[in-house]
Structures are given as structure tokens and as C-alpha cells.
Write a protein that holds these residues in place. Sequence first.
Motif, PDB file in Angstrom:
ATOM      1  N   PHE A 179       0.870  -1.176   0.000  1.00 45.13           N
ATOM      2  CA  PHE A 179       0.000   0.000   0.000  1.00 45.13           C
ATOM      3  C   PHE A 179       0.903   1.220   0.000  1.00 45.13           C
ATOM      4  N   THR A 180       0.785   2.010  -1.049  1.00 45.61           N
ATOM      5  CA  THR A 180       1.754   3.060  -1.327  1.00 45.61           C
ATOM      6  C   THR A 180       1.057   4.289  -1.892  1.00 45.61           C
ATOM      7  N   SER A 181       1.828   5.353  -2.114  1.00 42.12           N
ATOM      8  CA  SER A 181       1.287   6.570  -2.719  1.00 42.12           C
ATOM      9  C   SER A 181       2.421   7.390  -3.319  1.00 42.12           C
ATOM     10  N   GLN A 182       2.151   7.999  -4.443  1.00 44.42           N
ATOM     11  CA  GLN A 182       3.140   8.888  -5.042  1.00 44.42           C
ATOM     12  C   GLN A 182       3.296  10.176  -4.246  1.00 44.42           C
ATOM     13  N   GLY A 183       2.374  10.448  -3.330  1.00 41.92           N
ATOM     14  CA  GLY A 183       2.462  11.647  -2.503  1.00 41.92           C
ATOM     15  C   GLY A 183       3.277  11.448  -1.246  1.00 41.92           C
ATOM     16  N   CYS A 184       3.789  10.246  -1.017  1.00 38.61           N
ATOM     17  CA  CYS A 184       4.518   9.905   0.207  1.00 38.61           C
ATOM     18  C   CYS A 184       6.008   9.797  -0.097  1.00 38.61           C
ATOM     19  N   SER A 185       6.824  10.591   0.604  1.00 42.06           N
ATOM     20  CA  SER A 185       8.257  10.606   0.315  1.00 42.06           C
ATOM     21  C   SER A 185       8.955   9.316   0.731  1.00 42.06           C
ATOM     22  N   TYR A 235      -7.557  -4.841   6.097  1.00 46.52           N
ATOM     23  CA  TYR A 235      -6.397  -5.509   6.662  1.00 46.52           C
ATOM     24  C   TYR A 235      -6.117  -5.010   8.086  1.00 46.52           C
ATOM     25  N   ALA A 236      -6.227  -3.708   8.305  1.00 42.14           N
ATOM     26  CA  ALA A 236      -5.978  -3.159   9.637  1.00 42.14           C
ATOM     27  C   ALA A 236      -6.922  -3.779  10.658  1.00 42.14           C
ATOM     28  N   LYS A 237      -8.169  -3.988  10.264  1.00 38.79           N
ATOM     29  CA  LYS A 237      -9.143  -4.607  11.161  1.00 38.79           C
ATOM     30  C   LYS A 237      -8.829  -6.083  11.370  1.00 38.79           C
ATOM     31  N   ALA A 238      -8.530  -6.803  10.284  1.00 38.85           N
ATOM     32  CA  ALA A 238      -8.259  -8.237  10.384  1.00 38.85           C
ATOM     33  C   ALA A 238      -6.996  -8.525  11.187  1.00 38.85           C
ATOM     34  N   LEU A 239      -5.974  -7.674  11.037  1.00 37.92           N
ATOM     35  CA  LEU A 239      -4.713  -7.865  11.749  1.00 37.92           C
ATOM     36  C   LEU A 239      -4.735  -7.239  13.134  1.00 37.92           C
ATOM     37  N   GLU A 240      -5.841  -6.586  13.461  1.00 41.45           N
ATOM     38  CA  GLU A 240      -6.042  -5.954  14.768  1.00 41.45           C
ATOM     39  C   GLU A 240      -4.965  -4.924  15.085  1.00 41.45           C
ATOM     40  N   SER A 241      -4.479  -4.260  14.052  1.00 42.60           N
ATOM     41  CA  SER A 241      -3.477  -3.225  14.269  1.00 42.60           C
ATOM     42  C   SER A 241      -4.096  -1.836  14.290  1.00 42.60           C
ATOM     43  N   ARG A 242      -5.200  -1.670  13.540  1.00 42.83           N
ATOM     44  CA  ARG A 242      -5.904  -0.388  13.452  1.00 42.83           C
ATOM     45  C   ARG A 242      -4.998   0.719  12.932  1.00 42.83           C
ATOM     46  N   ARG A 243      -3.924   0.353  12.259  1.00 38.10           N
ATOM     47  CA  ARG A 243      -3.002   1.372  11.753  1.00 38.10           C
ATOM     48  C   ARG A 243      -3.124   1.480  10.238  1.00 38.10           C
ATOM     49  N   LEU A 244      -3.163   2.697   9.768  1.00 40.59           N
ATOM     50  CA  LEU A 244      -3.102   2.960   8.335  1.00 40.59           C
ATOM     51  C   LEU A 244      -1.857   3.796   8.079  1.00 40.59           C
ATOM     52  N   TYR A 245      -0.954   3.288   7.287  1.00 41.05           N
ATOM     53  CA  TYR A 245       0.258   4.034   6.999  1.00 41.05           C
ATOM     54  C   TYR A 245       0.805   3.599   5.652  1.00 41.05           C
ATOM     55  N   THR A 246       1.678   4.399   5.124  1.00 38.74           N
ATOM     56  CA  THR A 246       2.388   4.059   3.893  1.00 38.74           C
ATOM     57  C   THR A 246       3.878   4.289   4.133  1.00 38.74           C
ATOM     58  N   PRO A 247       4.717   3.457   3.524  1.00 40.58           N
ATOM     59  CA  PRO A 247       4.376   2.262   2.749  1.00 40.58           C
ATOM     60  C   PRO A 247       4.165   1.056   3.668  1.00 40.58           C
ATOM     61  N   GLN A 248       3.102   0.313   3.434  1.00 40.79           N
ATOM     62  CA  GLN A 248       2.814  -0.876   4.217  1.00 40.79           C
ATOM     63  C   GLN A 248       2.755  -2.086   3.296  1.00 40.79           C
ATOM     64  N   ALA A 249       3.500  -3.124   3.642  1.00 40.76           N
ATOM     65  CA  ALA A 249       3.484  -4.369   2.881  1.00 40.76           C
ATOM     66  C   ALA A 249       2.738  -5.425   3.693  1.00 40.76           C
ATOM     67  N   ILE A 250       1.803  -6.117   3.048  1.00 39.98           N
ATOM     68  CA  ILE A 250       1.071  -7.217   3.667  1.00 39.98           C
ATOM     69  C   ILE A 250       1.497  -8.496   2.955  1.00 39.98           C
ATOM     70  N   VAL A 251       2.028  -9.446   3.705  1.00 41.50           N
ATOM     71  CA  VAL A 251       2.534 -10.686   3.127  1.00 41.50           C
ATOM     72  C   VAL A 251       1.528 -11.807   3.377  1.00 41.50           C
ATOM     73  N   GLN A 252       1.025 -12.375   2.296  1.00 41.82           N
ATOM     74  CA  GLN A 252       0.088 -13.508   2.324  1.00 41.82           C
ATOM     75  C   GLN A 252      -1.154 -13.190   3.167  1.00 41.82           C
ATOM     76  N   GLY A 253      -1.483 -11.890   3.257  1.00 39.90           N
ATOM     77  CA  GLY A 253      -2.676 -11.468   3.983  1.00 39.90           C
ATOM     78  C   GLY A 253      -2.580 -11.631   5.479  1.00 39.90           C
ATOM     79  N   GLN A 254      -1.378 -11.960   6.023  1.00 39.75           N
ATOM     80  CA  GLN A 254      -1.273 -12.322   7.430  1.00 39.75           C
ATOM     81  C   GLN A 254      -0.262 -11.527   8.234  1.00 39.75           C
ATOM     82  N   GLU A 255       0.696 -10.921   7.592  1.00 43.03           N
ATOM     83  CA  GLU A 255       1.763 -10.244   8.330  1.00 43.03           C
ATOM     84  C   GLU A 255       2.093  -8.934   7.636  1.00 43.03           C
ATOM     85  N   ASP A 256       2.240  -7.853   8.421  1.00 43.08           N
ATOM     86  CA  ASP A 256       2.530  -6.566   7.804  1.00 43.08           C
ATOM     87  C   ASP A 256       3.915  -6.081   8.203  1.00 43.08           C
ATOM     88  N   CYS A 257       4.510  -5.306   7.291  1.00 40.93           N
ATOM     89  CA  CYS A 257       5.837  -4.729   7.477  1.00 40.93           C
ATOM     90  C   CYS A 257       5.831  -3.318   6.914  1.00 40.93           C
TER      91      CYS A 257
END
Length: 298
Positions: free
Chosen positions: A56-62, A124-146
Motif C-alpha cells: 500500500f503506497t502513494s506517489q504523494g509519500c516521500s 487488513y488493519a481490522k483483520a490484523l487488529e493493528s488499526r493502523r493505516l500508513y504508507t508504505p505498508q506491505a502485507i505478506v500472504q494477507g497475514q503479516e505486515d511490514c
Amino acid sequence: MMKQKRPPTWSKAILGLAAMLAIGVAIWPFTSSHSEENSDSRAPSFPEAPVVVELFTSQGCSSCPAADRILSQLGRASSKSPGPGTRTGSGTVIPLSYHVDYWNYIGWQDPFSQARWSQRQERYAKALESRRLYTPQAIVQGQEDCVGSRSTCVLEAIARARKVRPKARLEGHLRKTASPTRLSLDLQGVLNEELSSTQLEAVAIVFETGLRTEIDSGENARRTLENDFVVRSLSPVFTLAEAGAEVGTESRPATAEGSVTLHIDPSWDRRELGVAALLQDSETLEIHASWSVRGIPQ
């Protein structure tokens, strides 16, 4: 919204990718061979499936260009590029890039952004119970975020995902139609009895690679950004929910199949398009099977 302001340098990302090769993580589009270190004395129910990495990314994010480059490396590391219609092999990675829209208010309208992708990240934030939205966020196999720009975290998550015994498989067949702006995709999903009580959703994704954008404003002003594996569309195909039927003393695996028409915008470069499909738990969002092709019928 959380911004990651300290992405690693690109040289560190390269070292991280080299480390991945050292630990035997195959990256798309490598061949179907995989390292012996992941072998198991028990035969898996299905062949090893690709690992899906969603950025999850954006061209507006440095902080995002570094993560974008890592995703590109995951998809382009092999010197042998597959031809049109070539299916990814086992032990590979399917990279997908979703451009969110919540950065657009800062001063640059990301041309690839969609509210749907921001909503997917919220799921994903709800399913992973992190409640965090940020960029850049990588979700691997729908189960782990980095943090997507931290290559070590991403590569270690991929290695862990590869050790999980596949419990489903997904097969696809992409066909031309009479219309130059449409393709037909046939999918079939097969469940292991271990997942007989789980409801899975099959979705089809069209992505585009080789995109270049000159940025005029925002945090990346006066830069030219390159984006690969950009998700252009996502379409539901079928739901697989019922357990297999009893046949004598044996249980027959649950199966489902369906077809979907994929709309191809004339502005998209057909030579750079690809199609992916995911078989994903409707609640936990864990990805149990995936399929992909680079290139589409011309």
C-alpha cells in the motif's frame, strides 16, 4: 495516518535482496524449483503456492519510492522474463501495488490511487487488529505486515509464509474475447478438508508494470517515479464455502469455479499488463492460494 519518515537507503535494500537469495527465498518470476531447507517429510496436500506481497503506497509519500523499488526488485529479479501467459511457478512471489487515495489532499493527485485500495487497507488493519493505516505498508500472504521500505522485514515474512503448508489451490485460464477491451478469466479453486469450514473469496486482479510519472507537487515534487505491478482493477469471481461431499468412505475436496470478464482500459499498455487471482479467507483475509500470469493475450 502514520507516515514512515525514515526509510532505509536503496543500498540497504539491495543488500536485503541479496540476503534473501542467501536464505533461499525464491522471487517471482523464478522457476518452480525451491530450496531444500523448506522440505517437509510429510507430503503437502497441494504443491507449494506463490507468496503474495501487497504494497500500500502513494506517489504523494516521500517514504514510498524506496518500498516501490523493493517491490519491483521482487518481481524483476530473474534475468529470464516469462513470456505472455506464462504462469508463475511454485515458491515464487506475486507482487501487487495498491495506491491509496488519502495522500491526495497534500498536493499531488496520485493517478493510480483509488478509494477502494484505501478501503482494502482498512480491512487488513481490522483483520490484523493493528488499526493502523500508513504508507508504505506491505502485507505478506494477507497475514503479516511490514513497513514496505524495510526489506529485511519483508523478506523474513516471505520466508515464513513459504514454510506454511498450502491447504488450497487455484487454477486459471485467461482467454481473449471478441472485444479488444475485454478478457475472460476462468478460475477453479480446490479446498483441503482442513479448511472445510472456512469461507474463501476468489478475486481477479489486473495489474500494470513499467509506469513512469513526473511529479509536479507534494512530497515527491520534481521527481520522476517508476511504479510496477500497479493494481488497476479487482473483481470478485466466486465464493468457496461448503465442505466436500462424502463419496463412500472418502471425502471429496470442496471445489468451486467461475468466470469473470476483465475490462481493459485503452489507456493501459497491454504489453505491460498481467493478471493475478487470490483465494482469500473472507474474515481473516489470509491468502490460501494464488495464481498469476505476466502478459495478456494480444
